[in-house]
Structures are given as structure tokens and as C-alpha cells.
Design an enzyme around this catalytic site. Sequence first.
Site, PDB file in Angstrom:
ATOM      1  N   GLY A  63       0.817  -1.208   0.000  1.00 52.46           N
ATOM      2  CA  GLY A  63       0.000   0.000   0.000  1.00 52.46           C
ATOM      3  C   GLY A  63       0.850   1.256   0.000  1.00 52.46           C
ATOM      4  O   GLY A  63       0.571   2.217  -0.742  1.00 52.46           O
ATOM      5  N   ASP A  64       1.889   1.267   0.814  1.00 52.46           N
ATOM      6  CA  ASP A  64       2.784   2.423   0.859  1.00 52.46           C
ATOM      7  C   ASP A  64       3.495   2.621  -0.475  1.00 52.46           C
ATOM      8  O   ASP A  64       3.685   3.757  -0.928  1.00 52.46           O
ATOM      9  CB  ASP A  64       3.813   2.239   1.971  1.00 52.46           C
ATOM     10  CG  ASP A  64       3.214   2.422   3.349  1.00 52.46           C
ATOM     11  OD1 ASP A  64       3.312   3.531   3.887  1.00 52.46           O
ATOM     12  OD2 ASP A  64       2.647   1.461   3.880  1.00 52.46           O
ATOM     13  N   ALA A  65       3.916   1.515  -1.091  1.00 56.44           N
ATOM     14  CA  ALA A  65       4.631   1.621  -2.355  1.00 56.44           C
ATOM     15  C   ALA A  65       3.742   2.230  -3.433  1.00 56.44           C
ATOM     16  O   ALA A  65       4.166   3.122  -4.182  1.00 56.44           O
ATOM     17  CB  ALA A  65       5.129   0.241  -2.784  1.00 56.44           C
TER      18      ALA A  65
END
Length: 398
Positions: A172-174
Site C-alpha cells: 500500500g505504501d509503495a
Amino acid sequence: MVGGRHRQLPLSGLTVIDVSTLFAGPLAAGILGDFGADVIKVEHPKGDPLRSYGPMCDEFSLAWKVVNRNKKSILLDLHEPGDRDAFLRLSGHADVVIENFRPGTLEKWGLGADVLTAHNPRLVLTRVTAFGQDGPYADRPGFGTLAEAMSGLAAMSGEADGPPLLPAFPLGDAVAGLNAACAVLMALRARDRLGNGQVADVSITESLLGLLGFQIAAFDKTGARPVRQGNRSANSAPRNVYRCSDGTWVAVSASARSVAERVMRLIGRAELIDEPWFAAGRLRARHHEVDRAVAEWIAERDRPSVIAAFRAAQAAVAPVYEFSDVLADPHFTERGSVIEVPDEDIGSVRMPGPAFRLSGTPGRVLSAGPRPGQHAKEVLSALGADRVEPRVQELTGD
């Protein structure tokens, strides 16, 4: 490329202040830094949490070294008036500020969007959070894991008889980091045309929802719910990972009918091609005999034989790599997909190079993540010695 001939980079002259932590915001700033932006990493004097995250080498976080490459580090405590003033002055000379505090935190410190943009109307303030800057969940603490759960991604991942499955890395962060970098570039393009900066509101959850768009549309119009089915696909077959006789694994994908036909002929099951359901990928996926036939054929052969046969048949196949395979792969080596970056703390470290190639202005990685406050004097003294608060003078060593 490290050690390569210097070239003018596409974001040269752009100043980015990265006051975010952990992954999504720093990843966005890192992408901009790879292509020439001057990225100033603002850390709390106690140290960024990423410095103690993940695998370590000689007490140094390798995650820090990779995610914060090409950046300059300064130490500021935004709870302190002097440091807030220094941050405001820095942002007044910047093109971009990237932050990921809980909504309202910058405002509480007197550094909200209204203050920053009044001080610098051309500033692009990029705000990365789990749920966005407004809405009922805006003030909730959140990380990528929660976004992966609430976007529907986890519910559709995993084995059919198992629990929902979270990614093994900060997916998700990526994705949000990529979206944030894209948002910055769009906002800068708008600034070039219209004259002013703006606020970019990037939600990790919405970033993942964007990836799952057609699944959501399918549920809305047909009520179809994605089901957990491991590595198989609901839209094509064969598509899976398969164990070879030597204990290694390969991945096979036959999204196109023509490729699926080649695979069936290769494994000696050409009769399946004539079945009325074979023409549509979603129908092939419902007939598990396709997948079983491929699995049985591959299980009788070692990986080199499987790959050679599939390639001769022009069918899509790939080995399932460990990282040792990635680092030894001749294609990745020739393209410089993984580069070796010098570092004064751990000698050097191998990491992925810039994620995409520009023919005229390629990106580069000059340094791994910096030491705490390593560039304080260089960065903050540029504000003018008579304008630097006492605490900042202490940090710069003046």
C-alpha cells in the site's frame, strides 16, 4: 548511474522537503531525488523511525539506506518554535513539501497549508495519509496494512480455504508513494501553467482502490465478489506457480487464448482446446483440469527443461526467483536493474536502480541514506547566519 558521466537531470533545480516518515512519503521523495531533485530530509532529533526498521548492517538500517538515498539530512523538532521557524523558512525556498502526519498536526504547529502557501504561493504541499485529509476516518491513525485490509485487497488474497492475506511487504505504501510522486509532478505542471502551487491529498487506501477499480465496477454491476484462490486467476488459465521435479518453482501465465493453446499442445493435452469453454479465459479458469494438467506435466521435469520447452513453444514462463537469483540474473545485470551504491557507513550496498528509464535524462543514485543531521550546516546556513535561530545554530555546529 553511480560513477557515470554527469547529465542534466529532468528535476534538477527542484527543491523537495521530505518531512514524512517510514515508506509512502519517503518513497515519493526518493523517486523525485533519483531524477535530480534536491531532497532535504527533515528528521526529528531522536531519529526517524525507519533508522531502526528492518534488517540491519553494522547497526545501520538497510531500509533507511535504500528509501532515503540521494537525500540530505537535517534535524528539526517541529514542536520547538525555533525549529518551526527554520522549517517555515526552508519551505519558503522549496518547490515541494511532502508530509504524512495525521491530519491537523501541521496546523497544530502553526505550519498548516494556509501558512505554508501564504509564505510560498508556489509551494506544492503533498500530504500522504491512510484515509485522506477529510472524511469520517481522517483523524484515525493508519498505516498501509489498514489500507490493504479496507481496500478489499486482503479479502481477495490467499488460499480458498484460508484467511485473508496481507502482502509480504508494504504494498500500500509503495503504490501510494508512486501516486504521490505523480501528484507532485502534475501539480508542478499546473504551477507552470497557472502560477500557483496547491495541496495534493494522497490516501493510501484510495491508491489501492485505484488498482482494484474494475473489480469494484464488476461488483457494482453484477454482484460478483472476488474469491480467494491462491495464485490462480478468475480471468484466465493456466495461471499459477508450479513445482518442478528438482524442487524449484516456475510461474506460468496464459491470459491470451493463443498462449493457452500453445501450452496445451506442449503438455500433450491439445484435446482441451476444442472444448467450448476453452475460448474464454474466465471459463478456462473454472475448469481446474487445465491447471492440474499443467501442474502434472511440470512436476515430471526439472526447471531448466520446463523453461526451455515453454520458450521453444513461445509460451510465457518465468522462474520463481530468490533474491540470490535476482542478483545473479544476466538480464538484470546488463540493464543495471540492481546497482551498487557507495556508503560511508557500510562501504557499499546494492539496491534497485531508478524504476524507469529516460533516454535523454536518465536517473541516478549518488548516495545511500544519510547520517542523522549530516547536511544541517550546508542546508540551514544557506538561510543566512543572522536568520538562524539558536537551536538551529547548535544543530549546524555554528
